[in-house]
Design a protein around this motif. Sequence first.
Motif, PDB file in Angstrom:
ATOM      1  N   ALA A   1       0.828  -1.205   0.000  1.00 25.57           N
ATOM      2  CA  ALA A   1       0.000   0.000   0.000  1.00 25.57           C
ATOM      3  C   ALA A   1       0.865   1.259   0.000  1.00 25.57           C
ATOM      4  O   ALA A   1       0.557   2.240  -0.690  1.00 25.57           O
ATOM      5  CB  ALA A   1      -0.928  -0.004   1.210  1.00 25.57           C
ATOM      6  N   ILE A   2       1.951   1.236   0.773  1.00 24.68           N
ATOM      7  CA  ILE A   2       2.858   2.388   0.816  1.00 24.68           C
ATOM      8  C   ILE A   2       3.560   2.561  -0.526  1.00 24.68           C
ATOM      9  O   ILE A   2       3.698   3.680  -1.037  1.00 24.68           O
ATOM     10  CB  ILE A   2       3.876   2.221   1.954  1.00 24.68           C
ATOM     11  CG1 ILE A   2       3.156   2.254   3.310  1.00 24.68           C
ATOM     12  CG2 ILE A   2       4.952   3.303   1.896  1.00 24.68           C
ATOM     13  CD1 ILE A   2       4.032   1.884   4.482  1.00 24.68           C
ATOM     14  N   GLU A   3       3.998   1.453  -1.104  1.00 20.10           N
ATOM     15  CA  GLU A   3       4.638   1.518  -2.423  1.00 20.10           C
ATOM     16  C   GLU A   3       3.706   2.128  -3.464  1.00 20.10           C
ATOM     17  O   GLU A   3       4.101   2.988  -4.256  1.00 20.10           O
ATOM     18  CB  GLU A   3       5.051   0.115  -2.867  1.00 20.10           C
ATOM     19  CG  GLU A   3       6.367  -0.375  -2.309  1.00 20.10           C
ATOM     20  CD  GLU A   3       6.867  -1.585  -3.073  1.00 20.10           C
ATOM     21  OE1 GLU A   3       7.736  -1.409  -3.947  1.00 20.10           O
ATOM     22  OE2 GLU A   3       6.373  -2.699  -2.808  1.00 20.10           O
ATOM     23  N   LYS A   4       2.473   1.687  -3.467  1.00 17.58           N
ATOM     24  CA  LYS A   4       1.522   2.145  -4.476  1.00 17.58           C
ATOM     25  C   LYS A   4       1.183   3.615  -4.311  1.00 17.58           C
ATOM     26  O   LYS A   4       1.109   4.364  -5.294  1.00 17.58           O
ATOM     27  CB  LYS A   4       0.246   1.302  -4.394  1.00 17.58           C
ATOM     28  CG  LYS A   4      -0.788   1.658  -5.448  1.00 17.58           C
ATOM     29  CD  LYS A   4      -2.000   0.739  -5.354  1.00 17.58           C
ATOM     30  CE  LYS A   4      -3.031   1.095  -6.417  1.00 17.58           C
ATOM     31  NZ  LYS A   4      -4.228   0.202  -6.336  1.00 17.58           N
ATOM     32  N   ALA A   5       0.986   4.055  -3.074  1.00 17.94           N
ATOM     33  CA  ALA A   5       0.530   5.422  -2.830  1.00 17.94           C
ATOM     34  C   ALA A   5       1.655   6.445  -2.885  1.00 17.94           C
ATOM     35  O   ALA A   5       1.486   7.539  -3.425  1.00 17.94           O
ATOM     36  CB  ALA A   5      -0.176   5.497  -1.479  1.00 17.94           C
ATOM     37  N   LEU A   6       2.806   6.113  -2.311  1.00 14.28           N
ATOM     38  CA  LEU A   6       3.884   7.095  -2.165  1.00 14.28           C
ATOM     39  C   LEU A   6       4.989   6.950  -3.199  1.00 14.28           C
ATOM     40  O   LEU A   6       5.762   7.882  -3.406  1.00 14.28           O
ATOM     41  CB  LEU A   6       4.501   6.991  -0.765  1.00 14.28           C
ATOM     42  CG  LEU A   6       3.559   7.175   0.423  1.00 14.28           C
ATOM     43  CD1 LEU A   6       4.347   7.144   1.723  1.00 14.28           C
ATOM     44  CD2 LEU A   6       2.786   8.472   0.297  1.00 14.28           C
ATOM     45  N   LYS A   7       5.093   5.757  -3.788  1.00 14.66           N
ATOM     46  CA  LYS A   7       6.193   5.464  -4.709  1.00 14.66           C
ATOM     47  C   LYS A   7       7.539   5.881  -4.104  1.00 14.66           C
ATOM     48  O   LYS A   7       8.311   6.642  -4.708  1.00 14.66           O
ATOM     49  CB  LYS A   7       5.962   6.144  -6.056  1.00 14.66           C
ATOM     50  CG  LYS A   7       4.728   5.609  -6.779  1.00 14.66           C
ATOM     51  CD  LYS A   7       4.496   6.296  -8.099  1.00 14.66           C
ATOM     52  CE  LYS A   7       3.367   5.622  -8.869  1.00 14.66           C
ATOM     53  NZ  LYS A   7       2.113   5.466  -8.094  1.00 14.66           N
ATOM     54  N   PRO A   8       7.829   5.400  -2.905  1.00 14.57           N
ATOM     55  CA  PRO A   8       9.079   5.778  -2.230  1.00 14.57           C
ATOM     56  C   PRO A   8      10.276   5.100  -2.883  1.00 14.57           C
ATOM     57  O   PRO A   8      10.134   4.155  -3.667  1.00 14.57           O
ATOM     58  CB  PRO A   8       8.864   5.267  -0.807  1.00 14.57           C
ATOM     59  CG  PRO A   8       7.993   4.065  -0.992  1.00 14.57           C
ATOM     60  CD  PRO A   8       7.074   4.406  -2.129  1.00 14.57           C
TER      61      PRO A   8
END
Length: 213
Positions: A153-160
Amino acid sequence: MNPVVKSLSVERTLSRSADKFLMIQPTQEQAEEAVRTLLLWAGDDPSREGLLDTPRRVAKAYREFYKGYDEDPEEILDRVFEEVEGYQDMILVRDIPFYSHCEHHMVPFVGKAHIGYYPSKGVVGLSKLARLVDVFARRLQTQETMTAQIAQAIEKALKPRGVAVLVEAEHMCMSMRGVQKQGSSTMTTQYAGLFKDATEQVRFFSMVKSPGL
């Protein structure tokens, strides 16, 4: 077949990405009747005074336990702050407490989640990461799946540039039943981006386990 089960209309359609279920949710009355059935199966009398209101209480508790099904992780992470004065180092939120329920036995597992990421174009409010943990914890889960879902979810939303998630928990299905080993804990991790590097994993783990303030 139990009439409560028969009353459910479930249509299953397959897609390339995942199984999708279209389900008509049982009514409050059907949920309470299911609890009465379980009380009878356990060997007690649901009509006795102490259990008269138990079906209603259990149904109400289930709405709270599993409210994550009604929440969207993308909405929680939809606001990104870009004015961070060029900050590029790791952001770590650790010791996020949670409780969830094992999907195999529907008993709790309780623990802490630790989330680290290297921002790319911006950051989210720190409380959003804690709320994200709750979204996935308040569902029937396995710890492994929950760990992966938080990271994805973090990868998808923030693209860190990198994300790391560490979850540690005690499972009541192992403490209360079966082998009954109280105090044993399970640790799961998920790494992406820069955290695929072993050096970054060591740094993340060291920060998680450092004494802190």
